[in-house]
Every structure is written in C-alpha cells, then in structure tokens.
Design a protein around this motif. Sequence first.
Motif, PDB file in Angstrom:
ATOM      1  N   CYS A 265     -25.517  41.180  22.038  1.00 22.08           N
ATOM      2  CA  CYS A 265     -25.920  40.785  23.399  1.00 22.08           C
ATOM      3  C   CYS A 265     -24.819  39.954  24.050  1.00 22.08           C
ATOM      4  CB  CYS A 265     -27.244  40.023  23.368  1.00 22.08           C
ATOM      5  SG  CYS A 265     -28.591  40.926  22.549  1.00 22.08           S
ATOM      6  N   ARG A 266     -23.739  40.584  24.379  1.00 18.66           N
ATOM      7  CA  ARG A 266     -22.575  39.870  24.895  1.00 18.66           C
ATOM      8  C   ARG A 266     -22.811  39.281  26.289  1.00 18.66           C
ATOM      9  NH1 ARG A 266     -17.933  41.193  21.890  1.00 18.66           N
ATOM     10  NH2 ARG A 266     -18.638  41.747  19.796  1.00 18.66           N
ATOM     11  N   GLN A 267     -23.821  39.795  27.000  1.00 19.11           N
ATOM     12  CA  GLN A 267     -24.108  39.300  28.350  1.00 19.11           C
ATOM     13  C   GLN A 267     -25.116  38.154  28.348  1.00 19.11           C
ATOM     14  OE1 GLN A 267     -25.259  41.933  26.853  1.00 19.11           O
ATOM     15  NE2 GLN A 267     -26.865  43.018  27.965  1.00 19.11           N
ATOM     16  N   LEU A 268     -25.423  37.598  27.196  1.00 15.67           N
ATOM     17  CA  LEU A 268     -26.399  36.515  27.077  1.00 15.67           C
ATOM     18  C   LEU A 268     -26.011  35.323  27.956  1.00 15.67           C
ATOM     19  CD1 LEU A 268     -28.967  35.747  25.377  1.00 15.67           C
ATOM     20  CD2 LEU A 268     -27.401  34.547  23.843  1.00 15.67           C
ATOM     21  N   GLN A 269     -26.999  34.813  28.728  1.00 13.78           N
ATOM     22  CA  GLN A 269     -26.749  33.675  29.613  1.00 13.78           C
ATOM     23  C   GLN A 269     -27.586  32.450  29.272  1.00 13.78           C
ATOM     24  OE1 GLN A 269     -26.943  34.684  33.800  1.00 13.78           O
ATOM     25  NE2 GLN A 269     -26.098  36.718  33.446  1.00 13.78           N
ATOM     26  N   HIS A 270     -28.737  32.660  28.654  1.00 14.40           N
ATOM     27  CA  HIS A 270     -29.672  31.563  28.382  1.00 14.40           C
ATOM     28  C   HIS A 270     -30.125  31.655  26.932  1.00 14.40           C
ATOM     29  CE1 HIS A 270     -33.117  28.854  29.721  1.00 14.40           C
ATOM     30  NE2 HIS A 270     -33.491  29.231  28.515  1.00 14.40           N
ATOM     31  N   GLN A 290     -18.393  34.996  21.516  1.00 13.75           N
ATOM     32  CA  GLN A 290     -18.714  36.367  21.922  1.00 13.75           C
ATOM     33  C   GLN A 290     -19.608  36.453  23.161  1.00 13.75           C
ATOM     34  OE1 GLN A 290     -19.151  39.202  18.449  1.00 13.75           O
ATOM     35  NE2 GLN A 290     -19.563  37.282  17.373  1.00 13.75           N
ATOM     36  N   CYS A 291     -20.264  35.376  23.521  1.00 12.49           N
ATOM     37  CA  CYS A 291     -21.146  35.398  24.696  1.00 12.49           C
ATOM     38  C   CYS A 291     -20.547  34.482  25.760  1.00 12.49           C
ATOM     39  CB  CYS A 291     -22.560  34.956  24.322  1.00 12.49           C
ATOM     40  SG  CYS A 291     -23.320  35.987  23.051  1.00 12.49           S
ATOM     41  N   ARG A 292     -19.500  34.938  26.395  1.00 12.24           N
ATOM     42  CA  ARG A 292     -18.728  34.093  27.309  1.00 12.24           C
ATOM     43  C   ARG A 292     -19.489  33.775  28.603  1.00 12.24           C
ATOM     44  NH1 ARG A 292     -13.323  33.806  25.654  1.00 12.24           N
ATOM     45  NH2 ARG A 292     -13.261  34.358  23.436  1.00 12.24           N
TER      46      ARG A 292
END
Length: 431
Positions: A265-270, A290-292
């Motif tokens: 889940c590289r697009q993880l924000q929260h 990995q979750c920039r």
Amino acid sequence: MFITKHCKSDQYFDSLHPALLIPEIVSHILSFTLPDETNEHGFGDVLQCLQVNNLWHDCAARLLWRNVTFDESSYNSFTKFANTVGEQLEKREETDDDIQTSNTASSLAVANNSIIRQTGLFSNCLDFLFIHTTPPTADKDCDDNSTIVSDDISLLNSSISTNSSTTTITVSLSPNKPISNIPFYRSVVRSITIRKIKKDTINELLSDKIARHCTRLEHIDLYICDHVNNAALSPIIQHGQLTHVSLAGCYQITDACIMQMADRCRQLQHLDLRACGQISDVSISAIAMQCRALKHLNVGRVRDRHRITVKSIRLIALHTKVTVLGLAGCQVDDECMLLLAQYRHRDLERISVNSCHHITNVTIRAYARYCPNLSVFEMKECHLINDWETVVMLAQRKVLMTLCEQQDRACSAWAQQQGVTWDVKSSRSKN
C-alpha cells in the motif's frame, strides 16, 4: 412514498432534462437525501431513490454502500453483511433463463462514518439485494402528477418504517427471475468501520468473506477489536488499495502485518496504531521508506514504550509528508523531536508527546521556533518541561496546549506571578 406509474422508456427519457442523465449530477443531487445532523429521519428518502430506475439505483447504491459501519450492538448485521458480500454466485450464460440467485435478503448496517460518530444514527437500510425485471403492463402516457419509473425496472414490493434513528425496509421477493446486484454492491464498498466487536469469528468474516470480494477497499477502521490478527488483514492489504488504516486497540497486530502494508500500500496516508504494543521500529521504518505520502501516524501506547524510538521516527521525518504525529508513551527524546521540527517544520500541525518522560524544554522551544503552523501540542506528564513562558506564548498563538493538572497549576502560578493571561479552559485537557 413515490407515486408511480409506468410509461415507455423513450417518452420517459425524452421528458428529462439532459443533465439528469449524467451520473455525477444525479449522485450529487441524491447525496442531499442522506441523513445528517439536521435530518434524523433515517435513510427512507434515499432508499426510495433506489427504486426509480437503473441510473438512480446505481447512484443511490453508491452513496449507501460506499461507507459501511458496524459496532458491538450490530454484530448480527455485520455477520449478514459479510455472508452476503461473500456469497458465491453461480456463473451461468447470460440469458434470462439462466439468471438465478438466492431469494433471501440480508439486513445490513450501512452508514456514513461521520454521521455515526456525530449523531449516533444507525441504519439497517439495505434489507434487499435484488431488483426484479417485471415488464410494465401499462402503456399509457404519464401525467404531470406521477413519478416516472422506466420500463427497464419495476418497483420492489416493500414497506418502509422509519424512526429517528433507524430505517428498516422489509422486502417481499417475487418468484420472477431476479438479477443479482451483489457484484455491483461489492464493487462500490470503499470504507469499512468496525468498532468494539470482540467475537473471534471476526477474523474469518474479514478474511474469507469481505476481503475476497470487496477488492476496492481504501479505508479500514477497526477500533478495539480484540481478536483481529494479521491473518484477517492480510487479504485486504494484498489488494493494495488502502490509503487510510486505523487499528487502534487491535493489540494482536504485529510488525509482519505492517511490513506487508508498507510493501503493498504505497499510497498510504493515514496509519493509526495506538495501543498496538507489538509494533516496533522495524515496521515503522518500512512505512517511512515505502509510504512517502504518509501524513498521519499515531503509535501512542501505554506499554512497550521501548519499541518505538528515534530510529524509526527519524526516517518518518526524513521521508514522509507527516503533519500529524502521535508519540504518546514512546521512548523518544529531544534529539528525536528536534529532527521532526527541523525536517517537517512548517508542515507539522499536531503533535502528541504525552508521557514521554525524556522530553525537556529544548523540545518545546524548538517547536515554538520552527513550527509556525502548529495547532495542537499535547505534553501531559512531561514533567521535565517547565519553560512556562514558551508554553504560554504557544497558547497565545492559538496552539491548543494539553497539560495535566500538575503542569497546569505550575503554569497558572507562573502566569499569575508574571501578570500574564493563562486561559485554563481552552488550554487544559480533561483527564
């Protein structure tokens, strides 16, 4: 209730304004039928929208199924929901004679998360899953006082009962050949919230039923679900769609689960991992690398403070877009907090270091200097901080300062001695 009268499809669509054939516009209009703080009459209005025609059904269903919420009082509804979306539908040729499905409907608890939390509304609002194609027999023109239902869909035989908190629909399914809408409903689920369900069957329902078929989940919020473990979440993570994950109080979750999340889940924000004591620097470092896009991280805890240190938080500061960071009870010190202030400075908005006993005046001064957009600074039980001048200055900048009673008394005494206003009501949190 709608007043209905069948008419020919061509006449129906010819009478519509072209804008009402655009799904985005219809969806926006129907969104006003959802309950909110000013409308506590349940989901009766939007449920009726499901029965008008195919376009309205699809738009209304997306609104109802997008965010589903269950709590400890609705475990039976959660079970029915999971079994319904997990139902194995037989594959048949696409002919009218071959379309078959079950004639049993399920009670589903569906609600928007913000509505649930703010008003307590809860709805068993989808007591049906099938729409029947019974061709209309009426071929007359529709008068101006009728609500039109197009040829391609007929109204369900249903009764709706509504009170201030619940809307229930009871549906009588006819023996006519139904078209299953289950695949469509599965495809529109984006968010699942489960609060305080403590039965061990939750793992099987999540992994075998929901995860297998709700492949577009972006938001999952499991709050104090004691039995949730890595195996329950792994299939959901594997789809790679998650942007918002909250596992507060799910103490069986380990680093292995979060490392899988970092990989998929590289697009993880929260990411909220409060009271997940088995989570350590190992997985948080993987998230950082990995979750920039990460903006919100909470790893606060009351035990196992040694597992989260400057080692992982330094990487969070360097490599992510974090604006909200919860470090309550973690083994962090001034070095760690200085790195955050220096690398994230203007972007930092909310920080919690409650019960971080190594934090000193160095930290509070750094945040006053480097973080002009800070709105919340929680420092309860940080007794090495005694620079009340800086604390008061931050409060005067409208930063919400959270202090324990002992700290508040000390700060109030200093303010009184200096003749400075210290607004206790807005600055001290309740214990």
